[in-house]
Enzyme design. Structure first.
Site, short mmCIF file in Angstrom:
data_model
loop_
_atom_site.label_atom_id
_atom_site.label_comp_id
_atom_site.label_asym_id
_atom_site.label_seq_id
_atom_site.Cartn_x
_atom_site.Cartn_y
_atom_site.Cartn_z
N TYR A 118 8.25 6.81 2.94
CA TYR A 118 8.54 5.56 1.54
C TYR A 118 10.04 4.47 2.75
CZ TYR A 118 6.10 7.04 -2.33
OH TYR A 118 5.55 7.73 -3.56
N ILE A 177 -2.00 1.69 5.16
CA ILE A 177 -1.49 2.01 6.15
C ILE A 177 -2.47 3.79 6.62
CG2 ILE A 177 0.10 3.42 4.73
CD1 ILE A 177 2.51 1.69 6.04
N ASP A 178 -3.26 4.30 5.83
CA ASP A 178 -4.31 4.95 6.63
C ASP A 178 -5.05 4.78 8.05
OD1 ASP A 178 -2.47 6.65 4.20
OD2 ASP A 178 -4.16 7.19 3.42
N GLY A 202 -5.90 -1.85 -1.21
CA GLY A 202 -6.37 -1.11 -0.98
C GLY A 202 -7.59 -0.61 -1.42
N ASP A 203 -8.37 0.64 -1.06
CA ASP A 203 -9.19 0.72 -2.04
C ASP A 203 -9.81 0.55 -2.87
OD1 ASP A 203 -8.28 2.68 -2.34
OD2 ASP A 203 -9.96 4.49 -1.19
N ARG A 253 -0.58 -0.06 -9.80
CA ARG A 253 -1.55 0.68 -9.52
C ARG A 253 -1.88 0.60 -10.98
NH1 ARG A 253 -2.30 3.22 -4.67
NH2 ARG A 253 0.24 3.96 -3.71
N ARG A 294 6.34 2.85 4.94
CA ARG A 294 5.59 1.59 4.22
C ARG A 294 6.27 0.50 3.89
NH1 ARG A 294 3.23 3.47 -1.66
NH2 ARG A 294 5.22 2.78 -2.94
#
Length: 456
Positions: free
Chosen positions: A364, A208-209, A178-179, A153, A367
């Site tokens: 965790y 995943i959301d 992701g975003d 990240r 995912r």
């Protein structure tokens, strides 16, 4: 923003002059209800009332995904990069495998490189190696969770990222993330444009959301809520096996409660579902705690499913730990699970009630599992669409599925807002029907505006 004001135009690197290796297959393909011609577009609206509200002759539409007769890149001279960024999600390895397979087998691309540890892999100071991706090296990886390339990240220097792409002669970069990762991809495409270089940037959005707009569903979501049902099932057994049994299951969902909603409906054991889109009141008449006590009085136990982003309105900035934002620039959430455990324990003690509280957070575990068969197929088809788009010279875009058709979406739109559960929509209504919980707890909560293109 009204759909008519949205620009669905996808950027291209230039004119397509190379005959695609898939051209013979396309010539033999017959038109049917399940095919979309490469020049056709996918209508944004799907209701008569939406059509009637449009100005005459203006029908918003998205570019259809799929192979083209003519492509931009010469496959024999094309070098490709793949990077995975952000948190883990079921299906990442499926996407990697399908990208490599499609590029190698059908387009004849022979040089595919995987960058290690997210955007760090482009920055010299980290010293991460670059892995050559072949059919042999990706064989069997779909059965593994996580990502064989690793992830990270946080932001990196975009100039150094593009420097690396230029040094290595990369023609197209596939970004799986992701975003935050897609915003990075957008910045990379912008820098490439400033340098006037023919390098494509194509995203396969991962969350995943399920909170990326203009997508029917994001990959990994089906696997995630399927796995979450296991925890709900176990939590139900724990709750009903003890006097005054209450189980709280915290599931993923920072800003969108899709996993909590779908998992609760799939298992149909939850008594209460708490999501970010629907604020709730803890204390007082009709508050959540009073409703919880009544449910335990009635059936002897209760099960609460809470999305991780639920109840953030109950905290103040003074409650923030570790800063207001995380390494990806996202707002740092407060722990609704810890709050619920504390408040439920205090409330039952104050009313002299016996309580056996169980708390489960499987985030965790969920995912990091491999994709289920549905997501495995979906990941493969998304990857194929991404390769077709990239070879045709599309850039600064992501692939997705809208109205059950695969489409190209400008990155700007994919990161401009979030897909959220509509408190007035049929999904949330189904949750209310399944749980029997009230429409709101305590005083009526302020309604949340959900864009016409988001929410279910």
């Amino acid at each position: 923003m009204p759909a008519g004001d949205i620009d669905f135009t996808v950027q291209t690197l230039g004119k397509r002059t190379v005959t695609s290796p898939l051209a013979p297959l396309l010539e033999a393909r017959r038109t049917s209800a399940h095919t979309v011609e490469e020049g056709d577009r996918i209508l944004f609206d799907d209701t008569l009332s939406s059509f009637e509200r449009r100005e005459e002759g203006h029908l918003p539409s998205l570019e259809a995904a799929g192979p083209r007769q003519k492509i931009f890149f010469d496959p024999s001279k094309t070098r490709v990069g793949i990077v995975t960024c952000g948190g883990l999600c079921p299906g990442i390895n499926n996407v990697i495998r399908a990208l490599v397979s499609e590029l190698t087998t059908h387009y004849g691309v022979r040089r595919i490189h995987g960058f290690r540890s997210g955007y760090q892999g482009f920055i010299p100071e980290y010293g991460h190696d670059v892995v050559d991706l072949t059919l042999e090296s990706v064989d069997g990886i779909a059965a593994q969770g996580g990502t064989i390339l690793g992830s990270s990240r946080g932001q990196q220097d975009i100039g150094q990222v593009v420097d690396c792409l230029e040094r290595m002669g990369i023609s197209t970069l596939f970004v799986i993330g992701g975003d935050g990762s897609m915003r990075g991809a957008q910045a990379i495409a912008a820098e490439v444009g400033r340098r006037d270089r023919p390098i494509g940037v194509v995203g396969v959005p991962k969350t995943i959301d399920n909170d990326i707009p203009f997508l029917d569903q994001s990959f990994g979501f089906q696997t995630a809520f399927s796995e979450a049902t296991r925890s709900i099932r176990s939590a139900k057994v724990e709750a009903r096996s003890a006097p005054g049994g209450v189980s709280v299951v915290k599931l993923m969902g920072r800003h969108s409660g899709f996993i909590a909603c779908y998992a609760a409906l799939a298992q149909n054991d939850a008594d209460f579902v708490l999501i970010p889109e629907v604020p709730f009141v803890l204390d007082g008449p009709g508050g959540f705690l009073e409703c919880l006590r009544r449910r335990v009085d009635t059936q002897g136990h209760a099960l609460v499913v809470a999305a991780e982003g639920a109840g953030q309105e109950l905290f103040t900035e003074a409650d923030a730990e570790g800063g207001l934002v995380d390494a990806s620039g996202n707002k740092r959430l407060q722990d609704v699970g810890r709050l619920l455990r504390q408040k439920i324990t205090e409330d039952f003690a104050a009313h002299g009630r016996e309580l056996n509280l169980r708390y489960i957070d499987p985030s965790y575990v969920i995912r990091s599992v491999p994709a289920n068969p549905y997501d495995s197929v979906y990941c493969t088809r998304l990857a194929h669409a991404a390769v077709h788009a990239a070879m045709a010279g599309r850039t600064n875009m992501v692939v997705g599925r809208w109205r059950r058709r695969f489409v190209h979406i400008p990155i700007e739109l994919a990161v401009g807002t979030r897909n959220r559960v509509d408190p007035n929509g049929d999904l949330w209504w189904s949750v209310l029907e399944a749980t029997g919980q009230p429409v709101s707890f305590g005083e009526e909560s302020e309604s949340i505006e959900v864009p016409a293109f988001g929410g279910q």
